[in-house]
Design an enzyme around this catalytic site. Sequence first.
Site, PDB file in Angstrom:
ATOM      1  N   ASP A   1       0.820  -1.213   0.000  1.00 34.33           N
ATOM      2  CA  ASP A   1       0.000   0.000   0.000  1.00 34.33           C
ATOM      3  C   ASP A   1       0.852   1.260   0.000  1.00 34.33           C
ATOM      4  O   ASP A   1       0.415   2.307   0.476  1.00 34.33           O
ATOM      5  CB  ASP A   1      -0.892  -0.004   1.248  1.00 34.33           C
ATOM      6  CG  ASP A   1      -0.082  -0.108   2.536  1.00 34.33           C
ATOM      7  OD1 ASP A   1       0.847  -0.942   2.594  1.00 34.33           O
ATOM      8  OD2 ASP A   1      -0.364   0.642   3.496  1.00 34.33           O
TER       9      ASP A   1
ATOM     10  N   LYS B   1      -0.770  -4.171  14.522  1.00 34.61           N
ATOM     11  CA  LYS B   1       0.418  -4.274  13.665  1.00 34.61           C
ATOM     12  C   LYS B   1       1.558  -3.496  14.316  1.00 34.61           C
ATOM     13  O   LYS B   1       1.773  -2.312  14.023  1.00 34.61           O
ATOM     14  CB  LYS B   1       0.093  -3.709  12.271  1.00 34.61           C
ATOM     15  CG  LYS B   1       1.285  -3.713  11.321  1.00 34.61           C
ATOM     16  CD  LYS B   1       0.842  -3.528   9.882  1.00 34.61           C
ATOM     17  CE  LYS B   1       2.023  -3.369   8.952  1.00 34.61           C
ATOM     18  NZ  LYS B   1       1.670  -3.432   7.544  1.00 34.61           N
TER      19      LYS B   1
ATOM     20  N   GLU C   1       3.620   2.301  15.119  1.00 32.22           N
ATOM     21  CA  GLU C   1       5.010   1.873  14.876  1.00 32.22           C
ATOM     22  C   GLU C   1       5.999   2.759  15.635  1.00 32.22           C
ATOM     23  O   GLU C   1       6.034   3.971  15.448  1.00 32.22           O
ATOM     24  CB  GLU C   1       5.343   1.936  13.371  1.00 32.22           C
ATOM     25  CG  GLU C   1       6.816   1.587  13.112  1.00 32.22           C
ATOM     26  CD  GLU C   1       7.205   1.501  11.635  1.00 32.22           C
ATOM     27  OE1 GLU C   1       6.351   1.751  10.765  1.00 32.22           O
ATOM     28  OE2 GLU C   1       8.373   1.178  11.374  1.00 32.22           O
TER      29      GLU C   1
ATOM     30  N   LYS D   1      -5.882  -0.091   7.114  1.00 35.27           N
ATOM     31  CA  LYS D   1      -4.637   0.138   7.856  1.00 35.27           C
ATOM     32  C   LYS D   1      -4.429   1.633   8.092  1.00 35.27           C
ATOM     33  O   LYS D   1      -4.760   2.450   7.227  1.00 35.27           O
ATOM     34  CB  LYS D   1      -3.467  -0.420   7.074  1.00 35.27           C
ATOM     35  CG  LYS D   1      -2.108   0.079   7.578  1.00 35.27           C
ATOM     36  CD  LYS D   1      -0.993  -0.230   6.610  1.00 35.27           C
ATOM     37  CE  LYS D   1      -0.069   0.965   6.497  1.00 35.27           C
ATOM     38  NZ  LYS D   1       1.151   0.681   5.734  1.00 35.27           N
TER      39      LYS D   1
ATOM     40  N   GLU E   1      -1.841   0.270  13.810  1.00 32.18           N
ATOM     41  CA  GLU E   1      -0.387   0.203  13.644  1.00 32.18           C
ATOM     42  C   GLU E   1       0.327   1.366  14.356  1.00 32.18           C
ATOM     43  O   GLU E   1       0.534   2.428  13.763  1.00 32.18           O
ATOM     44  CB  GLU E   1      -0.034   0.219  12.141  1.00 32.18           C
ATOM     45  CG  GLU E   1       1.464   0.086  11.889  1.00 32.18           C
ATOM     46  CD  GLU E   1       1.832   0.093  10.396  1.00 32.18           C
ATOM     47  OE1 GLU E   1       0.943   0.179   9.547  1.00 32.18           O
ATOM     48  OE2 GLU E   1       3.025   0.008  10.089  1.00 32.18           O
TER      49      GLU E   1
ATOM     50  N   TYR F   1       5.805   5.805   4.654  1.00 34.90           N
ATOM     51  CA  TYR F   1       5.220   4.747   3.843  1.00 34.90           C
ATOM     52  C   TYR F   1       4.569   5.296   2.602  1.00 34.90           C
ATOM     53  O   TYR F   1       3.806   6.208   2.631  1.00 34.90           O
ATOM     54  CB  TYR F   1       4.197   3.954   4.660  1.00 34.90           C
ATOM     55  CG  TYR F   1       4.116   2.531   4.158  1.00 34.90           C
ATOM     56  CD1 TYR F   1       5.153   1.664   4.417  1.00 34.90           C
ATOM     57  CD2 TYR F   1       3.074   2.111   3.369  1.00 34.90           C
ATOM     58  CE1 TYR F   1       5.137   0.366   3.930  1.00 34.90           C
ATOM     59  CE2 TYR F   1       3.034   0.814   2.879  1.00 34.90           C
ATOM     60  CZ  TYR F   1       4.063  -0.043   3.162  1.00 34.90           C
ATOM     61  OH  TYR F   1       4.041  -1.328   2.672  1.00 34.90           O
TER      62      TYR F   1
ATOM     63  N   ARG G   1       3.104   1.181 -12.170  1.00 35.04           N
ATOM     64  CA  ARG G   1       2.640   0.815 -10.833  1.00 35.04           C
ATOM     65  C   ARG G   1       1.676  -0.368 -10.944  1.00 35.04           C
ATOM     66  O   ARG G   1       1.697  -1.288 -10.133  1.00 35.04           O
ATOM     67  CB  ARG G   1       1.938   2.008 -10.154  1.00 35.04           C
ATOM     68  CG  ARG G   1       2.876   3.170  -9.835  1.00 35.04           C
ATOM     69  CD  ARG G   1       2.233   4.159  -8.878  1.00 35.04           C
ATOM     70  NE  ARG G   1       1.112   4.893  -9.438  1.00 35.04           N
ATOM     71  CZ  ARG G   1       1.201   6.046 -10.109  1.00 35.04           C
ATOM     72  NH1 ARG G   1       2.384   6.608 -10.290  1.00 35.04           N
ATOM     73  NH2 ARG G   1       0.126   6.651 -10.576  1.00 35.04           N
TER      74      ARG G   1
ATOM     75  N   SER H   1       2.705  -8.721   8.368  1.00 31.15           N
ATOM     76  CA  SER H   1       2.124  -7.803   7.391  1.00 31.15           C
ATOM     77  C   SER H   1       3.311  -7.009   6.854  1.00 31.15           C
ATOM     78  O   SER H   1       3.497  -5.843   7.172  1.00 31.15           O
ATOM     79  CB  SER H   1       1.111  -6.882   8.074  1.00 31.15           C
ATOM     80  OG  SER H   1       0.657  -5.901   7.170  1.00 31.15           O
TER      81      SER H   1
HETATM   82  P1  13P Z   1       7.337  -2.598   6.334  1.00 28.24           P
HETATM   83  O1  13P Z   1       7.137  -4.078   6.520  1.00 28.24           O
HETATM   84  O2  13P Z   1       8.167  -2.256   5.142  1.00 28.24           O
HETATM   85  O3  13P Z   1       7.795  -1.908   7.593  1.00 28.24           O
HETATM   86  O4  13P Z   1       5.938  -1.976   5.984  1.00 28.24           O
HETATM   87  C1  13P Z   1       4.802  -2.461   6.544  1.00 28.24           C
HETATM   88  C2  13P Z   1       3.791  -1.395   6.575  1.00 28.24           C
HETATM   89  O5  13P Z   1       2.696  -1.605   6.134  1.00 28.24           O
HETATM   90  C3  13P Z   1       4.134  -0.128   7.199  1.00 28.24           C
HETATM   91  O6  13P Z   1       3.000   0.645   7.341  1.00 28.24           O
END
Ligand code: 13P
Length: 461
Positions: free
Chosen positions: A135, A330, A290, A246, A288, A461, A157, A401
């Site tokens: 994505d 995630k 992160e 997501k 997510e 991302y 793409r 993921s």
């Molecule tokens: P990575 O596995 O490259 O970290 O990306 C996963 C993802 O969806 C980040 O939002």
Amino acid sequence: MYQSIGHDNSEKKWAKWGLASSVIANVALAGAVCMVAFGNTEPTLESTAMRVAPQVAPMVHIAPRNVFQGANFRRNLRVNAEESLGFTGYIPYPDTTGASLTPLPALQDKSPYSAELQQTAAAIVADGKGILACDESTKTIGKRLEQIGVPNEETYRRQWRELFFRTPNMNEAISSAILYEETLFQNAEDGTPFVDIMKANNVIPGIKVDTGVRATFMDGETITEGIDGLAERAAKYYKQGARFAKWRGVLRIDPNGAPSMEAIEGNARALAQYGKICQMNGLVPIIEPEVLMDGAHGIEVQRWVTEKVQAATMKALSDVNIEWEGMLLKPNMILPGTDSGKTASPEDVAKNTVEGLMRTLPAAVPGITFLSGGQSEEEATRNLNAMNKLYPNAPWKLSFSFGRALQASVLKAWDGKTENVEAAQKLFYALSKANGDASLGKFEGEHPATTGSLYEKNYVY
Ligand code: 13P
């Protein structure tokens, strides 16, 4: 709105106690002055204060604690707050920041899609399966294509993504794929909608719904955005065939004080609002939060910060009455900071990651789908494998993921050439099988990857 709470009977009690205590205080003060005046002691500021102080602290000592902090007072606060927002039964209690008073109209309702959400979530983390995260935003995928000299145009793409969706037997280890909006509404070269190809292959389409990040006051920190109009977009995505979504919140560790409370709380609340809106519209939210692995810190700091971030996220999710059974988490795996010069064995990573999650994530959540976060393809697989090997009885599925860790070698193999598509698909199949095996703790032998570290500082991302 927050300041208006507390305008009730208990406030009159406060006023009465204030009056009584001020009378008592004045009497005590007069007595003390007399003692000093009629004794032979010089009335220094210090001696007066020392003798007078114990008698003049009236509010706290005289008034029983429960008048101010008791159950009635708290209940009145809550009822007033709820009334001022026009609904009842939502706010558990006003917290210190007032943030739980954020009006989220009607979000206390259970989703009409409740049963379907649970089925979708369970299917995404079915035994031996995980998610392909393809994505990337148009800008980010452009950087990838640039690596192999391919222009960032819709045709290319599409070619790149079609390669994945047409991989034979893809669904043996890939249950689902997260798409960028363009891909969800895109057709393959022969005109077949991508979503139809995916459905025919038993792969569930998902959609990235955040719209990117906004800088906060702390240098380099961000809050993810995309709540405006999300309900309408989610309904549109569901209609197009998406069944999960997501949203990536990004936190970073910095000795200058990051992550700040603003970033932790702001991202947690955004993730919770997104999660609830998606559930109400039939999409399983992938939550997510992160914590980037950028930085010179050790694995302990990465774990500590990640636990704090996850705990704040769970609190925010609870505040909006998320349906835990209909969501997936995630998170990042726990590794030492990339500039620390340290490495960790898969067992260390597994122990820190899973033990941390046991402290933060409700067992009602069906699965965890880890991001790869810049680890090499092989590292990500081996770390996931160690988790499943060491914790076969974890309360949630431990799956993947991956974005970079499922695509880097495939991109290299494809190299933008039609004649390489088949070889690239074979490699993608092998990589996904390796991770499918790792999600069962059964990966062993050579890893199919042909690339090394995939780390990028401050990854967008
Ligand atoms: P990575 O596995 O490259 O970290 O990306 C996963 C993802 O969806 C980040 O939002």
